[in-house]
Design an enzyme around this catalytic site. Sequence first.
Site, mmCIF file in Angstrom:
data_model
loop_
_atom_site.group_PDB
_atom_site.id
_atom_site.type_symbol
_atom_site.label_atom_id
_atom_site.label_comp_id
_atom_site.label_asym_id
_atom_site.label_seq_id
_atom_site.Cartn_x
_atom_site.Cartn_y
_atom_site.Cartn_z
ATOM 1 N N ARG A 110 0.831 -1.119 -0.135
ATOM 2 C CA ARG A 110 0.021 -0.187 0.007
ATOM 3 C C ARG A 110 0.945 1.244 0.048
ATOM 4 O O ARG A 110 1.806 1.125 0.665
ATOM 5 C CB ARG A 110 -0.681 -0.061 1.233
ATOM 6 C CG ARG A 110 -1.845 1.157 1.569
ATOM 7 C CD ARG A 110 -2.871 1.256 0.567
ATOM 8 N NE ARG A 110 -3.989 2.086 0.784
ATOM 9 C CZ ARG A 110 -5.152 2.209 0.341
ATOM 10 N NH1 ARG A 110 -5.054 1.796 -1.029
ATOM 11 N NH2 ARG A 110 -5.965 2.733 0.702
ATOM 12 N N THR A 394 -10.163 0.133 -9.469
ATOM 13 C CA THR A 394 -9.169 -0.617 -8.855
ATOM 14 C C THR A 394 -9.275 -1.842 -9.571
ATOM 15 O O THR A 394 -9.999 -1.887 -10.543
ATOM 16 C CB THR A 394 -9.620 -0.878 -7.378
ATOM 17 O OG1 THR A 394 -9.683 0.238 -6.578
ATOM 18 C CG2 THR A 394 -8.587 -2.207 -6.392
ATOM 19 N N THR A 412 -4.388 -0.703 -7.102
ATOM 20 C CA THR A 412 -5.129 0.567 -7.497
ATOM 21 C C THR A 412 -4.441 2.099 -7.527
ATOM 22 O O THR A 412 -3.385 1.868 -6.954
ATOM 23 C CB THR A 412 -6.452 0.664 -6.307
ATOM 24 O OG1 THR A 412 -7.164 1.790 -6.912
ATOM 25 C CG2 THR A 412 -5.898 1.379 -5.103
ATOM 26 N N ASN A 414 -6.528 4.360 -6.875
ATOM 27 C CA ASN A 414 -7.597 5.071 -6.206
ATOM 28 C C ASN A 414 -8.684 5.213 -7.194
ATOM 29 O O ASN A 414 -9.430 4.442 -7.705
ATOM 30 C CB ASN A 414 -7.127 6.088 -5.327
ATOM 31 C CG ASN A 414 -8.429 6.464 -4.281
ATOM 32 O OD1 ASN A 414 -9.418 5.684 -4.213
ATOM 33 N ND2 ASN A 414 -8.443 7.499 -3.798
ATOM 34 N N ASP A 436 -7.888 8.069 0.791
ATOM 35 C CA ASP A 436 -8.398 7.067 1.764
ATOM 36 C C ASP A 436 -8.088 7.215 3.228
ATOM 37 O O ASP A 436 -8.499 6.478 4.047
ATOM 38 C CB ASP A 436 -7.796 5.772 1.424
ATOM 39 C CG ASP A 436 -8.563 5.277 0.078
ATOM 40 O OD1 ASP A 436 -9.788 5.569 -0.316
ATOM 41 O OD2 ASP A 436 -8.043 4.161 -0.548
ATOM 42 N N GLY A 487 -14.261 0.586 -3.940
ATOM 43 C CA GLY A 487 -14.107 1.407 -2.916
ATOM 44 C C GLY A 487 -14.783 0.257 -1.704
ATOM 45 O O GLY A 487 -14.376 -0.739 -1.784
HETATM 46 O O1 DON Z 1 -7.991 1.115 -1.261
HETATM 47 C C1 DON Z 1 -9.385 1.533 -1.341
HETATM 48 O O2 DON Z 1 -10.038 0.931 -0.659
HETATM 49 C C2 DON Z 1 -9.677 2.157 -2.560
HETATM 50 N N1 DON Z 1 -8.455 3.201 -2.811
HETATM 51 C C3 DON Z 1 -9.986 1.327 -3.480
HETATM 52 C C4 DON Z 1 -10.527 2.381 -4.826
HETATM 53 C C5 DON Z 1 -11.394 1.651 -5.690
HETATM 54 O O3 DON Z 1 -11.771 0.301 -5.679
HETATM 55 C C6 DON Z 1 -11.638 2.330 -6.876
HETATM 56 N N2 DON Z 1 -12.728 1.828 -7.233
HETATM 57 N N3 DON Z 1 -13.641 1.983 -6.865
#
Ligand code: DON
Length: 588
Positions: A110, A394, A412, A414, A436, A487
Amino acid sequence: MKNKFPSLIKIIFNLFFLIFTIFILGLSFNSCNPFEEKPVKAKNGMVVSASSFASKVGVDILKQGGNAVDAAVATGFALAVTYPQAGNIGGGGFMVIHLAKGKNTTIDFREKAPLFAFREMYLDSTGKFIPELSQTGVTSAGVPGSVAGLIYALNKYGTMKLKDVIQPAIDIAKNGWELDERTAKSFEYYLPEFKKYPSSLKTFTKEGEPFKEGDIFKQPVLAQTLELIKKKGTDGFYKGRIAELLLKQIRALGGFITQKDLDKYKPVEREPIIGNYRGYKIISMPPSSSGGIALVELLNILENYSFKQNDWGRSSYIHKLVEAMKYTFADRTKYLGDDDFYPVPTKVLISKKYAKTIFNLSRRAKADKIGKKAIPSEDIKTGKIISFKESTETTHYSVYDKYGNAVSVSTTLNSSFGSRIMVEGAGFLLNNEMDDFSAKPGEPNIYGLLGSEANSIQPEKRMLSSMTPTIVLKDDKPFLILGSPGGAQIITSVLQVILNVIDFNMNIKKAVDAPRIHHQWLPDIIVYEKDIFNGNVKNELKKMGYTFKDDNAKNRKIGMVAAIMIDNKNKIILGAFDKRGPGTADSY
Ligand code: DON
């Protein structure tokens, strides 16, 4: 007699017409009903990803004798080329690994907050949250982790050399790949954003003109960057020319990342979150993702019910899912963050005992509110959320090899195309992952997620994720490998696919494609895909006290799952990419 003859003809004609109609209806039902689609089958290995090019790269590595980690790393680099909206080298992600010998582990790559980050960095002088700063531009970028994470995985658990697994990505970047309609359209959709940055405009347009479906999309600058990584490993990215270009871009636009951040970036290998659901072992991602804890908490709560085959889609079933989701997301808000910085009560949250108390709470509330079954979210804990965005940018990919190793990766930038800033001269996009974090208590992020002290901004801390790369074991052998973008909806998408398989015996394609719902505690609304409610179900739920996110429900997609299911009895590997997206299950 005279009259009987024509009526006999009539009967025969009507019968023929009826059979013909049923036949035609059957045909059209089969061709337009994705529920009838079958999983892709394989004997030896499988890669399921959002890009057919990347899935093929992974399978080619498996065919060369590489293991699932080799294939996952190759697929990861290829996605950075062929799925630029989310595949990346300028972002981060998580990898969950099950080795055939029995070891389960995870790699956390991450992004991190830069050393110059501080708690109020996205607030103005009056303390007001300025979302543009955390969601767009260089200020939104965390220190990238993907290159370090993929190389760490390869060195520790792979069998092949970096030069061999990265080469396919370099070749595709150099020679180009044919744009599908969806990708060409997404480049065009984001044109106003790309126009803000000359390097982005140069990459994603033909000298300002939008690309069209069928055009060959080449990325020679990215190919050079990947060449440097091939030669120098992580140093090819975190030091020297590429690092300088990245920092130049950051400085020019007023960001926070420095060389010291790049020098200090390290992926972390962590013990997985382990759960158990009806005898299946759940292996998933620990913090800095909330995914594993939330998934296991949800499954533990739901294990207290026994579902019958025809419960699926009923109001009573949706009610149970939603109540479990509300409590779990309330816990996510309060307790979850990077546990290198904040003591997350993981053991409690994933315990069966804790789940039982939540189960009992939701049943007691039902008795209190006669005739109403929905527990208002504010009774669980207060907070405010007005609206939030849904997107699927993502990406998740799942890999299984002939040796019995399984790899589950979510990665991702983001948002779609991250910060939309292409690093000039280096050909890769910067993430906008800083959003985030919880920039201010009570202020929702782009996904409407709230946070608390646990997820406040601190230098070098990782922002809390919802990514849920997961492996489910049956008799200690891989049974499911899955994950999703979306997300907050990642967690609920992965949950529902697991339930569809384990509780409702769906084949993996059907389990992945079946319509879904989502609730994240706040806002207190059920988000749903249009096909989920049959008959009177929505009205029944309304009577129970639920409200719904109806705007744009017709086009809504919840998650985009990439899954593999292993039928060990029949020695068949079954793969499915979600009907909601463009990916493929590639097999051999
Ligand atoms: O890490 C996360 O939870 C978010 N940055 C994920 C982003 C994501 O899934 C984009 N699509 N909706």
